[in-house]
Write a protein that holds these residues in place. Structure first.
Motif, PDB file in Angstrom:
ATOM      1  N   HIS A   1       0.859  -1.199   0.000  1.00  0.00           N
ATOM      2  CA  HIS A   1       0.000   0.000   0.000  1.00  0.00           C
ATOM      3  C   HIS A   1       0.887   1.237   0.000  1.00  0.00           C
ATOM      4  O   HIS A   1       1.419   1.655   1.018  1.00  0.00           O
ATOM      5  CB  HIS A   1      -0.914   0.019   1.229  1.00  0.00           C
TER       6      HIS A   1
ATOM      7  N   LEU B   1      -1.267   2.842  -5.166  1.00  0.00           N
ATOM      8  CA  LEU B   1      -2.720   2.888  -5.138  1.00  0.00           C
ATOM      9  C   LEU B   1      -3.267   4.290  -5.361  1.00  0.00           C
ATOM     10  O   LEU B   1      -2.636   5.290  -4.993  1.00  0.00           O
ATOM     11  CB  LEU B   1      -3.235   2.385  -3.786  1.00  0.00           C
ATOM     12  N   HIS B   2      -4.446   4.340  -5.928  1.00  0.00           N
ATOM     13  CA  HIS B   2      -5.270   5.541  -5.953  1.00  0.00           C
ATOM     14  C   HIS B   2      -5.659   5.867  -4.507  1.00  0.00           C
ATOM     15  O   HIS B   2      -5.528   5.038  -3.614  1.00  0.00           O
ATOM     16  CB  HIS B   2      -6.512   5.262  -6.811  1.00  0.00           C
TER      17      HIS B   2
ATOM     18  N   HIS C   1       1.608   5.284  -1.995  1.00  0.00           N
ATOM     19  CA  HIS C   1       1.176   6.374  -2.878  1.00  0.00           C
ATOM     20  C   HIS C   1       2.400   7.126  -3.402  1.00  0.00           C
ATOM     21  O   HIS C   1       2.292   8.280  -3.817  1.00  0.00           O
ATOM     22  CB  HIS C   1       0.246   7.332  -2.136  1.00  0.00           C
TER      23      HIS C   1
ATOM     24  N   LYS D   1      -8.699   0.334  -6.557  1.00  0.00           N
ATOM     25  CA  LYS D   1      -8.836   0.732  -5.156  1.00  0.00           C
ATOM     26  C   LYS D   1     -10.306   0.954  -4.808  1.00  0.00           C
ATOM     27  O   LYS D   1     -11.014   1.668  -5.507  1.00  0.00           O
ATOM     28  CB  LYS D   1      -8.045   2.033  -4.932  1.00  0.00           C
TER      29      LYS D   1
ATOM     30  N   THR E   1      -4.927   0.694 -10.110  1.00  0.00           N
ATOM     31  CA  THR E   1      -3.643   0.714  -9.412  1.00  0.00           C
ATOM     32  C   THR E   1      -2.577   0.006 -10.246  1.00  0.00           C
ATOM     33  O   THR E   1      -2.882  -0.681 -11.222  1.00  0.00           O
ATOM     34  CB  THR E   1      -3.763   0.022  -8.045  1.00  0.00           C
TER      35      THR E   1
ATOM     36  N   ASN F   1       3.118  -1.378  -4.425  1.00  0.00           N
ATOM     37  CA  ASN F   1       1.781  -1.404  -5.010  1.00  0.00           C
ATOM     38  C   ASN F   1       1.242   0.017  -4.895  1.00  0.00           C
ATOM     39  O   ASN F   1       0.867   0.464  -3.809  1.00  0.00           O
ATOM     40  CB  ASN F   1       0.892  -2.385  -4.247  1.00  0.00           C
TER      41      ASN F   1
END
Length: 453
Positions: free
Chosen positions: A81, A128-129, A83, A163, A139, A126
């Protein structure tokens, strides 16, 4: 607009990647995660892959040899997870279902956080939005190949994701609007405004997706019969959801409360798809049995909670409880700072839950790899897997440990000694740039040019 790059950015931008070569790492304590520990072990890297592991591994005469005596070698750390490396914002918060947008389109390969994460041993993220939408954007999984282009950072063969978000975030989001009664921008609410509305957005979107899927099936069936029908109109919002229904795209669902976790499991079962991971899931320990029965994993924090009301009823034992109940568990960062030391987040599970060293390391290596469907390529030190490796000066679960070298696909992407060696030169170059900018600004000020300051 003239800018001065940060010192760390300069280090990363000037990093010289080693060519593809054969490398032998010898005399290390090899923490394979899945195949036990090899003391005074050797790992041979050829063509970007792990070619051999053991105590008596030999290498060609022209191989690069890394003496790792007294040091520890582990698989590259994986963050389920993140960003990081997103340009222009992580949320498209104006609609409830933004499944048409794709993080793949906004990966920023120049984000210095990539290099800083590498320096902490992270090799896969990973990306993610955000969580502004009940159904968010698509994603993407990347390898932190610092210095490469955005397309070159994509993890080849990794299944795409999407997401979802439950709880306070999707029900409170809005968009700025100027109100006659306010002195500044305000948030104008958009549907949904309640938790039950969030559920209905997901249910309605998948009802539409199933109808869309059926329309295309009917069209393709007619084509197969030799007919020439007019094709249905494409819907870029529904296409990713059809991929979810067909098992071609993973669902990663932001959530906190146990009742909402059960809600999404119920909706998924009714609509005929699976949740791949519940992200955060701070109350996951309350419904571990149900999560395991659904076949979902959980990617959680080690000990973050209390930062908003739905995150209060949490425990640092969450990861261990879930794992003991048969749930595949990983620890994630959700933070450009925290991603730099996920190995230490894993160590906390030994204190809170009594996990073994191997179980703790698995939560930032092989477990997230399994959740992302890439465990056949990364996540452990095994012959045939990609040579994504991290060399630590001490055991990686030691609070005082530091990554010394990081390899991705057998290429050396970070070397602590080289980093430290280059810093004085980068400091000199940075100062020269700053002096040049200051001189230009002062000259402009004397001539009275607007914007000189």
């Amino acid at each position: 607009m003239q800018q001065v790059f940060s010192f760390t950015c300069l280090i990363g931008m000037m990093a010289i990647l080693s060519p593809a070569e054969t490398t032998l790492i010898r005399n290390a304590t090899v923490l394979t995660v899945t195949k036990g520990t090899v003391p005074n072990g050797r790992v041979l890297i050829e063509n970007g892959k792990i070619a051999a592991i053991g105590k008596n591994v030999s290498a060609p005469a022209d191989a690069t040899v890394v003496d790792a005596a007294g040091k520890y070698l582990m698989p590259g750390i994986i963050d389920c997870h993140s960003h990081t490396a997103i340009e222009g914002g992580v949320n498209e918060g104006t609609v409830s279902d933004s499944s048409m947008v794709n993080i793949n389109d906004v990966i920023d390969p120049y984000d210095v956080n990539i290099y800083r994460a590498l320096a902490g041993g992270l090799t896969v993220s990973n990306v993610l939005h955000g969580s502004a939408n009940a159904i968010g954007g698509q994603t993407v999984v990347i390898k932190l190949r610092w210095g490469k282009t955005a397309p070159e950072m994509l993890f080849e063969g990794a299944k795409p994701g999407i997401k979802f978000a439950l709880g306070e975030n999707p029900k409170r989001q809005g968009y700025p609007t100027q109100s006659f009664f306010s002195r500044g921008p305000a948030l104008e609410r958009r549907y949904p405004g309640t938790r039950m509305g969030v559920e209905e957005v997901i249910r309605e979107s998948f009802t539409e997706a199933k109808n869309y899927q059926a329309t295309w099936k009917k069209y393709n069936d007619r084509i197969a019969r030799g007919e020439h029908p007019i094709p249905p109109r494409r819907d870029l919002r529904l296409e990713p959801l059809v991929e979810v229904l067909e098992g071609k795209r993973y669902v990663h669902a932001h959530c906190y409360r146990s009742d909402e976790i059960l809600m999404l499991i119920r909706v998924a079962d009714q609509m005929g798809f699976k949740i791949r991971t519940f992200q955060h899931a701070l109350e996951g320990y309350k419904v571990a049995k149900e999560i395991a029965a659904h076949g979902a994993g959980v990617s959680t924090f080690s000990d973050w909670w209390g930062y908003k009301i739905e995150a209060y009823d949490a425990t640092p034992y969450n990861a261990a409880i879930l794992m003991r109940k048969g749930v595949m568990v990983s620890l994630n960062s959700d933070s450009d700072e925290l991603q730099r030391h996920l190995n230490l987040e894993a160590a906390k599970t030994m204190r809170y839950g009594g996990l073994s060293e191997t179980e703790a390391l698995a939560m930032v290596t092989i477990n997230p790899a399994k959740q992302l469907g890439i465990d056949d390529k990364v996540g452990s030190i095994e012959v045939g897997k990609s040579a994504d490796l991290v060399l630590f000066d001490k055991h990686p679960l030691d609070t005082f440990s530091k990554p010394l070298k990081v390899w991705i696909d057998g290429h050396e992407y970070f070397d602590r000694d080289k980093d430290l060696e280059k810093r004085p030169e980068f400091e000199r170059r940075k100062k020269a740039l700053e002096d040049k900018l200051n001189a230009a600004a002062n000259a402009g000020a004397k001539q009275g040019k607007p914007g000189a300051h």
